[in-house]
Design a protein around this motif. Structure first.
Motif, PDB file in Angstrom:
ATOM      1  N   GLN A 128       0.824  -1.205   0.000  1.00  0.00           N
ATOM      2  CA  GLN A 128       0.000   0.000   0.000  1.00  0.00           C
ATOM      3  C   GLN A 128       0.860   1.258   0.000  1.00  0.00           C
ATOM      4  N   GLY A 129       1.680   1.414   1.002  1.00  0.00           N
ATOM      5  CA  GLY A 129       2.650   2.501   1.020  1.00  0.00           C
ATOM      6  C   GLY A 129       2.155   3.877   1.379  1.00  0.00           C
ATOM      7  N   GLY A 130       0.952   4.019   1.850  1.00  0.00           N
ATOM      8  CA  GLY A 130       0.532   5.338   2.303  1.00  0.00           C
ATOM      9  C   GLY A 130      -0.399   6.022   1.315  1.00  0.00           C
ATOM     10  N   PRO A 131      -0.383   7.325   1.241  1.00  0.00           N
ATOM     11  CA  PRO A 131       0.616   8.196   1.845  1.00  0.00           C
ATOM     12  C   PRO A 131       0.423   8.329   3.357  1.00  0.00           C
ATOM     13  N   TYR A 132       1.510   8.588   4.027  1.00  0.00           N
ATOM     14  CA  TYR A 132       1.519   8.802   5.459  1.00  0.00           C
ATOM     15  C   TYR A 132       1.941  10.232   5.720  1.00  0.00           C
ATOM     16  N   GLY A 133       1.477  10.771   6.796  1.00  0.00           N
ATOM     17  CA  GLY A 133       1.860  12.129   7.143  1.00  0.00           C
ATOM     18  C   GLY A 133       0.738  12.852   7.828  1.00  0.00           C
ATOM     19  N   GLY A 134       0.514  14.097   7.427  1.00  0.00           N
ATOM     20  CA  GLY A 134      -0.512  14.919   8.043  1.00  0.00           C
ATOM     21  C   GLY A 134      -0.245  16.378   7.739  1.00  0.00           C
ATOM     22  N   TYR A 135      -0.259  17.182   8.802  1.00  0.00           N
ATOM     23  CA  TYR A 135      -0.033  18.616   8.649  1.00  0.00           C
ATOM     24  C   TYR A 135       0.929  19.103   9.716  1.00  0.00           C
ATOM     25  N   VAL A 136       1.707  20.123   9.355  1.00  0.00           N
ATOM     26  CA  VAL A 136       2.570  20.794  10.317  1.00  0.00           C
ATOM     27  C   VAL A 136       2.158  22.266  10.353  1.00  0.00           C
ATOM     28  N   THR A 137       2.182  22.836  11.555  1.00  0.00           N
ATOM     29  CA  THR A 137       1.820  24.240  11.731  1.00  0.00           C
ATOM     30  C   THR A 137       2.978  24.945  12.428  1.00  0.00           C
ATOM     31  N   LEU A 138       3.420  26.040  11.838  1.00  0.00           N
ATOM     32  CA  LEU A 138       4.442  26.868  12.474  1.00  0.00           C
ATOM     33  C   LEU A 138       3.790  28.204  12.818  1.00  0.00           C
ATOM     34  N   THR A 139       3.878  28.575  14.081  1.00  0.00           N
ATOM     35  CA  THR A 139       3.364  29.862  14.533  1.00  0.00           C
ATOM     36  C   THR A 139       4.564  30.766  14.777  1.00  0.00           C
ATOM     37  N   VAL A 140       4.619  31.869  14.045  1.00  0.00           N
ATOM     38  CA  VAL A 140       5.723  32.820  14.170  1.00  0.00           C
ATOM     39  C   VAL A 140       5.150  34.162  14.609  1.00  0.00           C
ATOM     40  N   ASN A 141       5.690  34.692  15.693  1.00  0.00           N
ATOM     41  CA  ASN A 141       5.244  35.972  16.246  1.00  0.00           C
ATOM     42  C   ASN A 141       3.721  36.006  16.390  1.00  0.00           C
ATOM     43  N   GLY A 142       3.139  34.866  16.817  1.00  0.00           N
ATOM     44  CA  GLY A 142       1.709  34.779  17.085  1.00  0.00           C
ATOM     45  C   GLY A 142       0.834  34.444  15.892  1.00  0.00           C
ATOM     46  N   VAL A 143       1.413  34.286  14.693  1.00  0.00           N
ATOM     47  CA  VAL A 143       0.632  34.009  13.486  1.00  0.00           C
ATOM     48  C   VAL A 143       0.870  32.562  13.041  1.00  0.00           C
ATOM     49  N   PRO A 144      -0.184  31.706  13.066  1.00  0.00           N
ATOM     50  CA  PRO A 144      -0.020  30.313  12.641  1.00  0.00           C
ATOM     51  C   PRO A 144      -0.127  30.162  11.118  1.00  0.00           C
ATOM     52  N   HIS A 145       0.625  29.210  10.580  1.00  0.00           N
ATOM     53  CA  HIS A 145       0.523  28.855   9.156  1.00  0.00           C
ATOM     54  C   HIS A 145       0.693  27.344   9.057  1.00  0.00           C
ATOM     55  N   ARG A 146      -0.218  26.686   8.342  1.00  0.00           N
ATOM     56  CA  ARG A 146      -0.249  25.225   8.279  1.00  0.00           C
ATOM     57  C   ARG A 146      -0.005  24.745   6.857  1.00  0.00           C
ATOM     58  N   VAL A 147       0.810  23.695   6.716  1.00  0.00           N
ATOM     59  CA  VAL A 147       1.061  23.079   5.411  1.00  0.00           C
ATOM     60  C   VAL A 147       0.969  21.560   5.542  1.00  0.00           C
ATOM     61  N   LYS A 148       0.780  20.910   4.415  1.00  0.00           N
ATOM     62  CA  LYS A 148       0.654  19.461   4.362  1.00  0.00           C
ATOM     63  C   LYS A 148       2.021  18.793   4.471  1.00  0.00           C
ATOM     64  N   SER A 149       2.030  17.619   5.055  1.00  0.00           N
ATOM     65  CA  SER A 149       3.232  16.797   5.115  1.00  0.00           C
ATOM     66  C   SER A 149       2.808  15.357   4.878  1.00  0.00           C
ATOM     67  N   ALA A 150       3.124  14.817   3.708  1.00  0.00           N
ATOM     68  CA  ALA A 150       2.735  13.443   3.406  1.00  0.00           C
ATOM     69  C   ALA A 150       3.741  12.837   2.450  1.00  0.00           C
ATOM     70  N   ALA A 151       3.901  11.533   2.520  1.00  0.00           N
ATOM     71  CA  ALA A 151       4.815  10.839   1.618  1.00  0.00           C
ATOM     72  C   ALA A 151       4.375   9.394   1.478  1.00  0.00           C
ATOM     73  N   VAL A 152       4.701   8.826   0.352  1.00  0.00           N
ATOM     74  CA  VAL A 152       4.487   7.400   0.136  1.00  0.00           C
ATOM     75  C   VAL A 152       5.739   6.692   0.592  1.00  0.00           C
ATOM     76  N   CYS A 153       5.576   5.573   1.263  1.00  0.00           N
ATOM     77  CA  CYS A 153       6.723   4.865   1.851  1.00  0.00           C
ATOM     78  C   CYS A 153       6.720   3.435   1.320  1.00  0.00           C
ATOM     79  N   LEU A 154       7.384   3.194   0.210  1.00  0.00           N
ATOM     80  CA  LEU A 154       7.470   1.860  -0.380  1.00  0.00           C
ATOM     81  C   LEU A 154       8.923   1.406  -0.458  1.00  0.00           C
ATOM     82  N   ASN A 155       9.122   0.124  -0.241  1.00  0.00           N
ATOM     83  CA  ASN A 155      10.442  -0.486  -0.425  1.00  0.00           C
ATOM     84  C   ASN A 155      11.536   0.204   0.363  1.00  0.00           C
ATOM     85  N   TRP A 156      11.232   0.587   1.596  1.00  0.00           N
ATOM     86  CA  TRP A 156      12.229   1.281   2.405  1.00  0.00           C
ATOM     87  C   TRP A 156      13.334   0.350   2.865  1.00  0.00           C
ATOM     88  N   GLY A 157      13.003  -0.829   3.307  1.00  0.00           N
ATOM     89  CA  GLY A 157      14.041  -1.720   3.789  1.00  0.00           C
ATOM     90  C   GLY A 157      13.492  -3.082   4.174  1.00  0.00           C
TER      91      GLY A 157
END
Length: 161
Positions: A128-157
Motif C-alpha cells: 500500500q505505502g501510504g501516503p503517510y503524514g498529516g499537517y505541520v503548523t508553524l506559529t511565528v510571532n503569534g501568526v499560525p501557518h499550516r502546510v501538508k506533510s505526506a509521503a508514500v513509503c514503499l520499499n524502504w528496507g
C-alpha cells in the motif's frame, strides 16, 4: 586479544538490544525543539511563513531502520533577526506540539512528532505505502501557518527481524 574482542561483542550486542527495547514504544521529542538530525526520508517543499519573510518551514517523513515513521516539522530562520515560534504536528502517527522558543537568525530546529510502526515501509510488505503524514503548523510571532506533510513509503528496507 580474545577478551577485548569478546567485550566489544558484548557491548555491541547490549547496545543493539537496548536500541531494540527502546525502539519498541511510541517516541516523541515534543514539546521541545531539537537540532535537525537527518537524513529525512521525504520532505515537502519548504514554504515561507507569511508573517516572517526569510522564515521557511516544511514537514518531513522520517523512517527508521525498524520500520517506524514520524512526521517532523523543520523550521529555518534566514530573516536577519530572531523570531519567536511554536509548532504543531497532526499526523497519521499522533499529534504533538512544540513549545514557544526564540529561533536565532541563520539557524534551524525541528519538532519531532510521535512514531509508529509502518509495515508498508518494509520491502516485504510494500503493497500500500501510504501516503503517510498529516499537517505541520508553524506559529511565528503569534501568526499560525499550516502546510501538508505526506509521503508514500514503499520499499524502504527489510523487516527488523
Amino acid at each position: 586479544m580474545f577478551v577485548l574482542k569478546t567485550f566489544k561483542g558484548v557491548v555491541a550486542g547490549a547496545a543493539l538490544m537496548g536500541a531494540t527495547v527502546l525502539g519498541a514504544g511510541t517516541a516523541v521529542a515534543a514539546p521541545n525543539w531539537q537540532p535537525v538530525v537527518g537524513p529525512f526520508y521525504d520532505c515537502e517543499k519548504a514554504v515561507e511563513h507569511p508573517a516572517a519573510p526569510g522564515v521557511r518551514f516544511q514537514g518531513c517523513l522520517v523512517v527508521s531502520d525498524l520500520g517506524k515513521a514520524q512526521v517532523v516539522l523543520v523550521a529555518n530562520n534566514f530573516s536577519g533577526k530572531p523570531v519567536t515560534m511554536s509548532g504543531g504536528i497532526t499526523s497519521s502517527f499522533g499529534d504533538a506540539g512544540c513549545n514557544e522558543k526564540t529561533l536565532p537568525t541563520g539557524t534551524n530546529h525541528a519538532c519531532y512528532g510521535p512514531t509508529d510502526v509502518v509495515e508498508d515501509c518494509w520491502e516485504w510488505h510494500a503493497s500500500q505505502g501510504g501516503p503517510y503524514g498529516g499537517y505541520v503548523t508553524l506559529t511565528v510571532n503569534g501568526v499560525p501557518h499550516r502546510v501538508k506533510s505526506a509521503a508514500v513509503c514503499l520499499n524502504w528496507g527489510e523487516p527488523p527481524f
